[in-house]
Design an enzyme around this catalytic site. Structure first.
Site, PDB file in Angstrom:
ATOM      1  N   VAL A  29      37.854  -8.114  29.104  1.00  0.00           N
ATOM      2  CA  VAL A  29      36.837  -7.593  30.013  1.00  0.00           C
ATOM      3  C   VAL A  29      36.451  -6.205  29.492  1.00  0.00           C
ATOM      4  O   VAL A  29      36.949  -5.767  28.475  1.00  0.00           O
ATOM      5  CB  VAL A  29      37.363  -7.499  31.468  1.00  0.00           C
ATOM      6  CG1 VAL A  29      37.397  -8.863  32.117  1.00  0.00           C
ATOM      7  CG2 VAL A  29      38.719  -6.830  31.508  1.00  0.00           C
ATOM      8  N   ALA A  32      30.739  -3.156  30.696  1.00  0.00           N
ATOM      9  CA  ALA A  32      29.734  -2.179  31.112  1.00  0.00           C
ATOM     10  C   ALA A  32      30.179  -0.816  30.603  1.00  0.00           C
ATOM     11  O   ALA A  32      31.365  -0.514  30.578  1.00  0.00           O
ATOM     12  CB  ALA A  32      29.611  -2.161  32.629  1.00  0.00           C
ATOM     13  N   LYS A  60      21.776  -0.802  30.533  1.00  0.00           N
ATOM     14  CA  LYS A  60      22.302  -0.467  31.863  1.00  0.00           C
ATOM     15  C   LYS A  60      21.765   0.912  32.228  1.00  0.00           C
ATOM     16  O   LYS A  60      22.111   1.904  31.576  1.00  0.00           O
ATOM     17  CB  LYS A  60      23.829  -0.454  31.825  1.00  0.00           C
ATOM     18  CG  LYS A  60      24.449   0.157  33.066  1.00  0.00           C
ATOM     19  CD  LYS A  60      25.966   0.259  32.968  1.00  0.00           C
ATOM     20  CE  LYS A  60      26.520   0.997  34.166  1.00  0.00           C
ATOM     21  NZ  LYS A  60      27.972   1.175  34.094  1.00  0.00           N
ATOM     22  N   VAL A 183      53.560  -6.491  15.990  1.00  0.00           N
ATOM     23  CA  VAL A 183      54.562  -5.425  15.881  1.00  0.00           C
ATOM     24  C   VAL A 183      55.742  -5.870  16.755  1.00  0.00           C
ATOM     25  O   VAL A 183      55.583  -6.044  17.962  1.00  0.00           O
ATOM     26  CB  VAL A 183      53.998  -4.080  16.383  1.00  0.00           C
ATOM     27  CG1 VAL A 183      55.084  -3.013  16.437  1.00  0.00           C
ATOM     28  CG2 VAL A 183      52.836  -3.634  15.498  1.00  0.00           C
ATOM     29  N   TYR A 436      36.342  20.276  35.215  1.00  0.00           N
ATOM     30  CA  TYR A 436      36.518  19.982  33.783  1.00  0.00           C
ATOM     31  C   TYR A 436      35.733  18.747  33.375  1.00  0.00           C
ATOM     32  O   TYR A 436      35.444  17.882  34.208  1.00  0.00           O
ATOM     33  CB  TYR A 436      38.011  19.775  33.461  1.00  0.00           C
ATOM     34  CG  TYR A 436      38.835  20.953  33.867  1.00  0.00           C
ATOM     35  CD1 TYR A 436      38.731  22.162  33.185  1.00  0.00           C
ATOM     36  CD2 TYR A 436      39.688  20.879  34.964  1.00  0.00           C
ATOM     37  CE1 TYR A 436      39.467  23.260  33.577  1.00  0.00           C
ATOM     38  CE2 TYR A 436      40.423  21.976  35.359  1.00  0.00           C
ATOM     39  CZ  TYR A 436      40.307  23.166  34.663  1.00  0.00           C
ATOM     40  OH  TYR A 436      41.029  24.248  35.059  1.00  0.00           O
TER      41      TYR A 436
HETATM   42  C1  LIG Z   1      39.555  -5.801  35.111  1.00  0.00           C
HETATM   43  C2  LIG Z   1      39.085  -4.787  34.122  1.00  0.00           C
HETATM   44  C3  LIG Z   1      37.724  -4.544  33.987  1.00  0.00           C
HETATM   45  C4  LIG Z   1      37.270  -3.574  33.094  1.00  0.00           C
HETATM   46  N1  LIG Z   1      35.946  -3.310  33.023  1.00  0.00           N
HETATM   47  C5  LIG Z   1      35.525  -2.291  32.241  1.00  0.00           C
HETATM   48  C6  LIG Z   1      34.147  -1.959  32.156  1.00  0.00           C
HETATM   49  O1  LIG Z   1      33.292  -2.606  32.742  1.00  0.00           O
HETATM   50  N2  LIG Z   1      33.805  -0.908  31.385  1.00  0.00           N
HETATM   51  C7  LIG Z   1      34.715  -0.177  30.687  1.00  0.00           C
HETATM   52  O2  LIG Z   1      34.337   0.789  30.028  1.00  0.00           O
HETATM   53  N3  LIG Z   1      36.012  -0.520  30.690  1.00  0.00           N
HETATM   54  C8  LIG Z   1      36.440  -1.539  31.455  1.00  0.00           C
HETATM   55  N4  LIG Z   1      37.736  -1.876  31.459  1.00  0.00           N
HETATM   56  C9  LIG Z   1      38.635  -1.227  30.512  1.00  0.00           C
HETATM   57  C10 LIG Z   1      38.448  -1.876  29.151  1.00  0.00           C
HETATM   58  O3  LIG Z   1      38.591  -3.266  29.270  1.00  0.00           O
HETATM   59  C11 LIG Z   1      39.441  -1.359  28.161  1.00  0.00           C
HETATM   60  O4  LIG Z   1      39.425   0.032  28.213  1.00  0.00           O
HETATM   61  C12 LIG Z   1      39.071  -1.813  26.768  1.00  0.00           C
HETATM   62  O5  LIG Z   1      38.885  -3.204  26.726  1.00  0.00           O
HETATM   63  C13 LIG Z   1      40.094  -1.417  25.755  1.00  0.00           C
HETATM   64  O6  LIG Z   1      41.273  -2.107  25.901  1.00  0.00           O
HETATM   65  P1  LIG Z   1      42.471  -1.785  24.908  1.00  0.00           P
HETATM   66  O7  LIG Z   1      41.991  -1.897  23.503  1.00  0.00           O
HETATM   67  O8  LIG Z   1      43.130  -0.532  25.306  1.00  0.00           O
HETATM   68  O9  LIG Z   1      43.500  -2.983  25.216  1.00  0.00           O
HETATM   69  P2  LIG Z   1      43.394  -4.551  24.935  1.00  0.00           P
HETATM   70  O10 LIG Z   1      42.024  -5.076  25.041  1.00  0.00           O
HETATM   71  O11 LIG Z   1      44.424  -5.159  25.812  1.00  0.00           O
HETATM   72  O12 LIG Z   1      43.815  -4.715  23.421  1.00  0.00           O
HETATM   73  C14 LIG Z   1      45.147  -4.594  23.023  1.00  0.00           C
HETATM   74  C15 LIG Z   1      45.266  -4.950  21.558  1.00  0.00           C
HETATM   75  O13 LIG Z   1      46.568  -4.662  21.125  1.00  0.00           O
HETATM   76  C16 LIG Z   1      47.061  -5.756  20.384  1.00  0.00           C
HETATM   77  N5  LIG Z   1      48.510  -5.804  20.557  1.00  0.00           N
HETATM   78  C17 LIG Z   1      49.214  -5.652  21.713  1.00  0.00           C
HETATM   79  N6  LIG Z   1      50.524  -5.739  21.456  1.00  0.00           N
HETATM   80  C18 LIG Z   1      50.659  -5.930  20.122  1.00  0.00           C
HETATM   81  C19 LIG Z   1      51.765  -6.092  19.251  1.00  0.00           C
HETATM   82  N7  LIG Z   1      53.027  -6.074  19.689  1.00  0.00           N
HETATM   83  N8  LIG Z   1      51.518  -6.280  17.943  1.00  0.00           N
HETATM   84  C20 LIG Z   1      50.260  -6.282  17.461  1.00  0.00           C
HETATM   85  N9  LIG Z   1      49.175  -6.133  18.238  1.00  0.00           N
HETATM   86  C21 LIG Z   1      49.375  -5.966  19.553  1.00  0.00           C
HETATM   87  C22 LIG Z   1      46.383  -6.990  20.950  1.00  0.00           C
HETATM   88  O14 LIG Z   1      46.326  -8.029  19.989  1.00  0.00           O
HETATM   89  C23 LIG Z   1      45.004  -6.427  21.277  1.00  0.00           C
HETATM   90  O15 LIG Z   1      44.170  -6.543  20.137  1.00  0.00           O
HETATM   91  C24 LIG Z   1      38.200  -2.859  32.306  1.00  0.00           C
HETATM   92  C25 LIG Z   1      39.556  -3.145  32.419  1.00  0.00           C
HETATM   93  C26 LIG Z   1      40.006  -4.077  33.318  1.00  0.00           C
HETATM   94  C27 LIG Z   1      41.479  -4.338  33.433  1.00  0.00           C
END
Ligand SMILES: Cc1cc2nc3c(=O)[nH]c(=O)nc-3n(C[C@H](O)[C@H](O)[C@H](O)COP(=O)(O)OP(=O)(O)OC[C@H]3O[C@@H](n4cnc5c(N)ncnc54)[C@H](O)[C@@H]3O)c2cc1C
Length: 500
Positions: A29, A32, A60, A183, A436
Site C-alpha cells: 500500500v 497517495a 492529487k 537477511v 519545526y
Molecule cells: C495501511 C497503510 C497505508 C499506507 N498508505 C500510504 C499512503 O497513502 N501514502 C504514503 O505516503 N504512505 C502510506 N503508507 C506508508 C507506506 O506504505 C510506506 O511508507 C512505504 O510503502 C514504504 O514501506 P517500507 O519500504 O518502509 O516497507 P515495506 O514496503 O514493508 O518493504 C520492506 C522491504 O524489506 C524487505 N525485507 C524485509 N525483511 C527482509 C529480510 N530479512 N531480508 C531481506 N529483505 C527484507 C522486503 O522484501 C521489502 O522489500 C501506508 C502504510 C500502511 C500500513
C-alpha cells in the site's frame, strides 16, 4: 527510493547495494503522496512522462474529507496556500464576510477542480496556476511576511508496486547493486555497531553504513540494535488496516484528482484513484472493531465491485524509533516510524529522511553531531505529523460512538493543548502551529479547524474595525478564476491519456 536517491546524490562516490527478499513482500500500500514528492522525482531527473504512465500515476490536488463533521458533509484540504489580503489570511476574512458556508470553495481554487475531475495541466502541459500568477490586473494589497510563494499545487497517486519496480530499474541502471536474498542474521562488533549482514544465499555482506528499509519488521534497527520504540498509540489508536484493489473504467467514471478520506465508526476509509483502478482501505482501531467487521464495512463501502477481490489485512506499528540513526545503521521508512496513512505522510517522511541523510551523510570520522542532528530533524518531522493527525480526531465534530467520543479525551502533547486553545480565538498561524518542519503549514491547520467543525472558532475582533472591501473582492476573484479554470482545463482522464 533511498538507493536511487543516494545514487543520484553521490554517483560513483558511494557504492550502494540493496538486499531485497523474494519471500517477504513489500507492504503493498502507500499510493497517495504529499506535494513535496515532486522534488524527489525532479532530483532523480524524472519527468512525469517518464514514470507516470508506467506506474498508473494520477494527480492529487487535495485530500477530500468526508463525514468527519457529520454524515453527508465534506471539505477539501487542498495543496494551495492561503491568499492574504491586507496582511490577513483570506480564511480569517471568510469568517467575517464569507457568503457561503464552504470555506474551501470560497477561499481556494482546487476544490472546484476536484469536483470537476479536472487536470491541473492544460493539454500543452502548462500548469493551471500560471494563468493568474501573471495576471497584471491583480492588485497586491499590503503584503506581509505571511505571504509566501505559491505552494506546488499537486502530488501524485501511483501503484506502489509498479513504482517500486520502476525505481529498482532506475537504480540498477545507474550502478546500484541489487541482491535478491534474505537477511537471516545481523552480526554486531564489540561496540554494538553492525559488522556484517548474514544472507541465506549470498554469504556475509559488509558495508560502512547500513540503511534499514525492512518495513515494520525493523530487522536491523529494532531487532538487531534493539533501539526502543516510542508508540503513539495513546493519541492515535488506529493500528490496523484492510485494503482492496478495485478495477474501474476510468474513461467512464473519470478520475477525481484527490484522495478521499471517509470517516467511519472506528477509523476512516481511503479512496485513491489510479489510472486503471482504485486503491481503497479501512484504517481502524483494533480495540473498537474486529478485522472481519472492518472487511465487511469496506466491502459494503465499495459495493458490488468488491465481490471477488482479495482483501489485504495489515497490522500497523504507530510511533517511532527513539533514534532513527544508531551507530552505523539508519532506519528509513516503516522500520523507523509511521503515523498512520491519514494525509499520506509515509512517503513524505521517507523522502525527508533521505534528504536529511544526504545532508548529514557521515564522513570517515563518523562525527556524532551529524548523526544527532539527523535524529533530531527526523524525530521533529514525525512528531509534527503526529500532532497534525491528532487534530483530525480531536477536531472532528463527530461524537456519535465511543471511538469518536474517546478521541476527544485522549492526551495531546502539552504544547498542542495550548495551541488548541489559541485556535479558538484566532485561526492557526505561524505563531500557533508546531514550530519545526513537518511539511504541513499553518494553512493546513486552518483547513482542518474550519472543516472538521468540532473546535469553536471566531473571527479576530480586529476585522470588525477595518475595511473589508478588498477581502470581498478577493473572495469574488476566487470564484471567477475557478469558473474560468473549470471551463478551460481538460479532464484528468483526457490529459493523462495524452501522456501515454
Ligand atoms: C495501511 C497503510 C497505508 C499506507 N498508505 C500510504 C499512503 O497513502 N501514502 C504514503 O505516503 N504512505 C502510506 N503508507 C506508508 C507506506 O506504505 C510506506 O511508507 C512505504 O510503502 C514504504 O514501506 P517500507 O519500504 O518502509 O516497507 P515495506 O514496503 O514493508 O518493504 C520492506 C522491504 O524489506 C524487505 N525485507 C524485509 N525483511 C527482509 C529480510 N530479512 N531480508 C531481506 N529483505 C527484507 C522486503 O522484501 C521489502 O522489500 C501506508 C502504510 C500502511 C500500513
Amino acid at each position: 527510493m533511498t538507493a536511487s536517491y543516494l545514487r543520484a546524490a553521490f554517483a560513483d562516490s558511494v557504492d550502494v547495494t540493496v538486499v531485497e527478499s523474494r519471500r517477504i513482500g513489500t507492504i503493498g500500500v502507500g499510493e497517495a503522496t504529499f506535494s513535496t514528492v515532486r522534488h524527489f522525482f525532479d532530483y532523480l531527473g524524472l519527468s512525469e512522462a517518464d514514470w507516470m504512465p508506467e506506474c498508473n500515476g494520477t494527480y492529487k490536488l487535495a485530500v477530500r474529507l468526508e463525514n468527519w463533521r457529520a454524515p453527508g458533509t465534506h471539505f477539501y484540504h487542498p495543496f494551495e496556500r492561503m491568499r492574504v489580503v491586507d496582511g490577513v489570511p483570506l480564511t480569517d476574512w471568510w469568517q467575517k464576510v464569507g457568503e457561503s458556508d464552504c470555506f474551501d470553495r470560497d477561499c481556494f481554487l482546487i476544490p472546484w477542480l476536484c469536483d470537476a475531475k479536472a487536470s491541473p495541466r492544460y493539454l500543452d502541459h502548462r500548469l493551471f496556476e500560471q494563468d493568474f500568477d501573471e495576471d497584471p490586473d491583480r492588485p497586491l494589497y499590503r503584503t506581509t511576511l505571511a505571504e509566501q510563494n505559491t505552494q506546488f499545487p499537486y502530488a501524485y497517486h501511483f501503484d506502489a508496486s509498479l513504482l517500486a519496480d520502476f525505481l529498482c530499474r532506475y537504480a540498477v541502471e545507474r550502478g546500484v547493486r541489487r541482491i535478491v536474498d534474505d537477511v537471516v542474521d545481523v552480526r554486531l562488533d564489540e561496540r554494538g555497531w553492525i559488522e556484517h549482514l548474514v544472507t541465506r544465499e549470498h554469504g556475509d555482506l559488509t558495508g560502512d553504513l547500513y540503511v534499514d528499509c525492512s518495513g515494520f519488521r525493523s530487522r536491523l534497527l529494532g531487532d538487531a540494535l534493539d533501539e526502543p520504540f516510542i508508540s503513539f498509540q495513546d493519541a492515535l489508536p488506529n493500528d490496523r488496516a484492510v485494503a482492496l484493489r478495485v478495477p474501474v473504467d476510468t474513461a467512464v467514471e473519470g478520475i477525481r484528482p484527490c484522495t478521499t478520506a471517509t470517516a467511519q465508526d472506528a477509523g476512516w476509509i481511503w479512496t485513491i484513484p489510479l489510472y486503471d483502478r482504485i486503491g481503497t482501505g479501512y484504517v481502524y482501531a483494533g480495540d473498537y472493531c474486529e478485522p472481519e467487521e472492518a472487511e465487511r464495512v469496506l466491502r459494503d463501502f465499495v459495493g458490488p465491485a468488491a465481490a471477488d477481490l482479495e482483501a489485504n489485512h495489515i497490522r500497523m506499528r504507530i510511533g517511532r524509533s527513539r533514534r532513527a540513526w544508531v551507530n552505523n545503521c539508519v532506519g528509513i521508512g516503516l522500520s523507523a516510524g509511521f503515523v498512520e496513512p491519514l494525509q499520506s505522510t509515509g512517503i513524505f517522511l521517507i523522502q525527508h529522511a533521505i534528504e536529511q541523510l544526504v545532508r548529514y551523510f557521515p564522513g570517515t570520522d563518523r562525527d556524532p553531531v551529524l548523526r544527532d542532528t539527523y535524529n533530531l530533524s527526523t524525530a521533529r518531522a514525525i512528531e509534527g505529523v503526529r500532532e497534525f493527525l491528532i487534530l483530525h480526531y480531536r477536531g472532528a465534530a463527530r461524537v456519535d460512538n465511543d471511538y469518536w467520543r474517546d478521541a476527544k479525551k485522549r492526551a495531546v502533547p502539552d504544547d498542542m493543548a495550548m495551541r488548541l486553545e489559541q485556535w479558538q480565538s484566532k485561526l492557526p498561524d505561524n505563531d500557533t502551529t508546531y514550530p519545526y518542519y513537518h511539511a504541513f503549514e499553518p494553512y493546513s491547520y486552518v483547513c482542518m479547524a474550519l472543516g472538521l467543525g468540532g473546535i469553536p472558532l471566531r473571527h479576530p475582533p480586529a476585522l470588525d474595525l477595518v475595511d473589508h472591501r478588498a477581502a470581498r473582492a478577493e473572495l469574488a476573484r476566487v470564484r471567477e478564476q475557478a469558473r474560468k479554470l473549470v471551463e478551460t482545463l481538460p479532464s484528468q482522464v483526457e490529459y493523462l491519456s495524452g501522456l501515454r
